[in-house]
Design a protein around this motif. Structure first.
Motif, PDB file in Angstrom:
ATOM      1  N   UNK A   1      -4.997  20.553 -36.112  1.00 31.35           N
ATOM      2  CA  UNK A   1      -4.781  19.199 -35.592  1.00 31.35           C
ATOM      3  C   UNK A   1      -3.326  18.766 -35.678  1.00 31.35           C
ATOM      4  N   UNK A   2      -2.649  19.157 -36.766  1.00 33.41           N
ATOM      5  CA  UNK A   2      -1.254  18.759 -36.960  1.00 33.41           C
ATOM      6  C   UNK A   2      -0.562  19.806 -37.809  1.00 33.41           C
ATOM      7  N   UNK A   3       0.768  19.788 -37.769  1.00 35.00           N
ATOM      8  CA  UNK A   3       1.545  20.781 -38.506  1.00 35.00           C
ATOM      9  C   UNK A   3       1.982  20.199 -39.853  1.00 35.00           C
ATOM     10  N   UNK A   4       1.811  20.944 -40.919  1.00 36.36           N
ATOM     11  CA  UNK A   4       2.114  20.399 -42.252  1.00 36.36           C
ATOM     12  C   UNK A   4       3.607  20.341 -42.533  1.00 36.36           C
ATOM     13  N   UNK A   5       3.977  19.356 -43.314  1.00 31.24           N
ATOM     14  CA  UNK A   5       5.309  19.265 -43.889  1.00 31.24           C
ATOM     15  C   UNK A   5       5.107  19.439 -45.390  1.00 31.24           C
ATOM     16  N   UNK A   6       5.070  20.674 -45.832  1.00 30.49           N
ATOM     17  CA  UNK A   6       4.662  20.986 -47.198  1.00 30.49           C
ATOM     18  C   UNK A   6       3.402  21.832 -47.151  1.00 30.49           C
ATOM     19  N   UNK A   7       2.451  21.513 -48.001  1.00 29.14           N
ATOM     20  CA  UNK A   7       1.257  22.336 -48.108  1.00 29.14           C
ATOM     21  C   UNK A   7       0.244  22.044 -46.999  1.00 29.14           C
ATOM     22  N   UNK A   8      -0.489  23.083 -46.648  1.00 27.26           N
ATOM     23  CA  UNK A   8      -1.553  22.980 -45.665  1.00 27.26           C
ATOM     24  C   UNK A   8      -2.793  22.396 -46.334  1.00 27.26           C
ATOM     25  N   UNK A   9      -3.503  21.487 -45.649  1.00 25.64           N
ATOM     26  CA  UNK A   9      -4.684  20.878 -46.246  1.00 25.64           C
ATOM     27  C   UNK A   9      -5.723  20.500 -45.215  1.00 25.64           C
ATOM     28  N   UNK A  10      -6.879  19.978 -45.655  1.00 29.09           N
ATOM     29  CA  UNK A  10      -7.955  19.599 -44.742  1.00 29.09           C
ATOM     30  C   UNK A  10      -7.518  18.583 -43.685  1.00 29.09           C
ATOM     31  N   UNK A  11      -6.522  17.750 -44.010  1.00 29.14           N
ATOM     32  CA  UNK A  11      -6.070  16.715 -43.077  1.00 29.14           C
ATOM     33  C   UNK A  11      -5.401  17.306 -41.831  1.00 29.14           C
ATOM     34  N   UNK A  12      -5.094  18.563 -41.865  1.00 29.75           N
ATOM     35  CA  UNK A  12      -4.427  19.208 -40.726  1.00 29.75           C
ATOM     36  C   UNK A  12      -5.404  19.877 -39.757  1.00 29.75           C
ATOM     37  N   UNK A  13      -6.718  19.677 -39.987  1.00 30.06           N
ATOM     38  CA  UNK A  13      -7.711  20.362 -39.167  1.00 30.06           C
ATOM     39  C   UNK A  13      -8.802  19.414 -38.689  1.00 30.06           C
ATOM     40  N   UNK A  14      -9.386  19.759 -37.553  1.00 25.03           N
ATOM     41  CA  UNK A  14     -10.602  19.121 -37.057  1.00 25.03           C
ATOM     42  C   UNK A  14     -11.739  20.132 -37.133  1.00 25.03           C
ATOM     43  N   UNK A  15     -12.881  19.693 -37.646  1.00 25.20           N
ATOM     44  CA  UNK A  15     -14.082  20.527 -37.691  1.00 25.20           C
ATOM     45  C   UNK A  15     -14.876  20.282 -36.420  1.00 25.20           C
ATOM     46  N   UNK A  16     -15.089  21.327 -35.635  1.00 24.78           N
ATOM     47  CA  UNK A  16     -15.745  21.196 -34.332  1.00 24.78           C
ATOM     48  C   UNK A  16     -17.083  21.922 -34.344  1.00 24.78           C
ATOM     49  N   UNK A  17     -18.155  21.195 -34.074  1.00 23.19           N
ATOM     50  CA  UNK A  17     -19.477  21.790 -33.871  1.00 23.19           C
ATOM     51  C   UNK A  17     -19.768  21.782 -32.382  1.00 23.19           C
ATOM     52  N   UNK A  18     -20.256  22.896 -31.867  1.00 23.23           N
ATOM     53  CA  UNK A  18     -20.451  23.016 -30.428  1.00 23.23           C
ATOM     54  C   UNK A  18     -21.583  23.978 -30.115  1.00 23.23           C
ATOM     55  N   UNK A  19     -22.131  23.833 -28.942  1.00 20.23           N
ATOM     56  CA  UNK A  19     -23.194  24.710 -28.468  1.00 20.23           C
ATOM     57  C   UNK A  19     -22.567  25.836 -27.648  1.00 20.23           C
ATOM     58  N   UNK A  20     -22.930  27.070 -27.978  1.00 23.50           N
ATOM     59  CA  UNK A  20     -22.417  28.221 -27.237  1.00 23.50           C
ATOM     60  C   UNK A  20     -23.246  28.455 -25.983  1.00 23.50           C
ATOM     61  N   UNK A  21     -22.574  28.820 -24.912  1.00 26.57           N
ATOM     62  CA  UNK A  21     -23.267  29.149 -23.675  1.00 26.57           C
ATOM     63  C   UNK A  21     -23.717  30.597 -23.655  1.00 26.57           C
ATOM     64  N   UNK A  22     -24.139  31.060 -22.505  1.00 26.18           N
ATOM     65  CA  UNK A  22     -24.586  32.443 -22.356  1.00 26.18           C
ATOM     66  C   UNK A  22     -23.392  33.384 -22.441  1.00 26.18           C
ATOM     67  N   UNK A  23     -23.642  34.585 -22.927  1.00 30.35           N
ATOM     68  CA  UNK A  23     -22.588  35.582 -23.063  1.00 30.35           C
ATOM     69  C   UNK A  23     -22.192  36.112 -21.685  1.00 30.35           C
ATOM     70  N   UNK A  24     -20.892  36.227 -21.464  1.00 28.07           N
ATOM     71  CA  UNK A  24     -20.351  36.717 -20.199  1.00 28.07           C
ATOM     72  C   UNK A  24     -20.440  38.237 -20.130  1.00 28.07           C
ATOM     73  N   UNK A  25     -20.696  38.781 -18.943  1.00 28.16           N
ATOM     74  CA  UNK A  25     -20.699  40.227 -18.756  1.00 28.16           C
ATOM     75  C   UNK A  25     -19.350  40.817 -19.171  1.00 28.16           C
ATOM     76  N   UNK A  26     -19.403  41.962 -19.848  1.00 25.08           N
ATOM     77  CA  UNK A  26     -18.189  42.628 -20.302  1.00 25.08           C
ATOM     78  C   UNK A  26     -17.725  42.207 -21.671  1.00 25.08           C
ATOM     79  N   UNK A  27     -18.414  41.237 -22.294  1.00 22.64           N
ATOM     80  CA  UNK A  27     -18.020  40.763 -23.611  1.00 22.64           C
ATOM     81  C   UNK A  27     -19.133  40.971 -24.644  1.00 22.64           C
TER      82      UNK A  27
END
Length: 333
Positions: free
Chosen positions: A9-35
């Motif tokens: 979500x953002x770049x740290x100035x110092x240590x990396x922490x939870x405030x620098x990330x977004x937790x994303x829950x999502x539904x996966x679609x069908x698998x594409x041919x070749x993958x």
């Protein structure tokens, strides 16, 4: 199928922490041919990741874009496949990122033989093992009878560097940050000696262990451990640079040491990163496998369960509170 990812979500100035990330829950679609669809089992937490989230483009990898899944190495299992390159049940490793599932094309991840436990592919048979072997054997040209010094010696790479050095017939001294770690290096891993950089006089200790100087030095930390090693190098010694973890968060200045020893002692200094050498991994793992079978490599993992805990756990690398290779368990095999 539901997926969870951690996005930068953002770049740290110092240590990396939870405030620098977004937790994303999502539904996966069908698998594409070749993958193929991979379920991630473990993700590796490594000091280099701190550099990957900075804005600097002056590095061996571009910065992780804001809004993208956090970059990381990991291991997983193929759950579904519409690709000839991957079969259901294959174990795979590579840049998975902080995600529970990902869809991959041929070449995105490497299939590994199921000859050890899956956890071994996070450590000995993963990036730490490859980094240790390549740095010591290929870049360092380690030779039996030489004296080897390793900083960050109780870490995921340093602990393997020292053990590989012992297996190749070198005398090994490690530098670590607690007495417990120093005792582990000597009593369990077979190092010849260990120094605590928080309490010991490093230059004096290195002089006592190597009165004729250090032939080969493996650097992970920077700062005073590096300065002490530089002062105690033997003529024509080699210094191999894997990392400078002491300055990654910007909490300490990268103070240059007194560099005249490089000329006076005709030293060779060389840096490397393993992203330049992925093609050598299979051969390296064959050699490491031989040492494992011979009982010459010991390893410990410091594992926390739950992908959502990765940002909080990450800074154990910089506190020195991790005991072994730091990893997140994302799911069961």
């Amino acid at each position: 199928m539901n997926n969870t990812r951690l996005l930068l979500k953002s770049r740290p100035d110092g240590r990396l922490g939870p405030e620098h990330f977004d937790l994303r829950d999502e539904q996966l679609g069908s698998l594409t041919d070749g993958k193929a669809r991979v379920r991630v089992l473990y993700v590796s937490l490594d000091p280099a990741m701190r550099g990957w989230v900075s804005a600097s483009t002056d590095s061996y990898l571009p910065p992780v874009p804001l809004g993208d899944t956090m970059r990381s190495l990991g291991v997983g299992v193929v759950e579904e496949s519409k690709s000839d390159a991957y079969q259901v049940g294959d174990w795979v490793t590579g840049m998975t990122g902080w995600t529970k599932f990902l869809d991959v094309a041929p070449g995105d991840l490497s299939v590994v033989p199921q000859l050890a436990s899956i956890e071994d592919y996070v450590g000995i048979l993963g990036l730490p093992g490859a980094t240790a072997w390549h740095g010591l054997v290929v870049e360092g040209q380690a030779k039996a009878g030489e004296t080897l010094c390793v900083t960050g010696a109780a870490g995921s790479v340093g602990s393997l560097v020292g053990q590989i050095g012992k297996a190749l017939g070198l005398r090994v001294i490690g530098i670590a940050g607690t007495q417990e770690k120093c005792d582990w290096l000597v009593d369990e891993l077979g190092f010849d000696a260990a120094l605590n950089y928080r309490t010991d006089d490093l230059s004096k200790g290195l002089k006592e262990f190597a009165p004729n100087g250090i032939n080969l030095h493996f650097e992970n930390v920077g700062g005073e451990p590096f300065n002490a090693a530089l002062k105690n190098m033997a003529p024509f010694g080699r210094m191999i640079f894997c990392g400078f973890i002491s300055v990654y968060n910007g909490e300490a200045k990268d103070t240059p040491p007194e560099m005249t020893a490089i000329v006076r002692k005709r030293l060779t200094l060389k840096g490397y990163v393993m992203t330049d050498h992925f093609d050598t991994f299979p051969a390296i793992f064959q050699e490491l496998g031989k040492l494992m079978m011979a009982g010459k490599l010991r390893y410990r993992l410091d594992v926390t369960e739950g992908l959502e805990n990765a940002p909080s756990v990450f800074n154990k690398l910089f506190d020195g509170t991790n005991k072994g290779k730091l990893a997140i368990k994302v799911s069961d095999l």
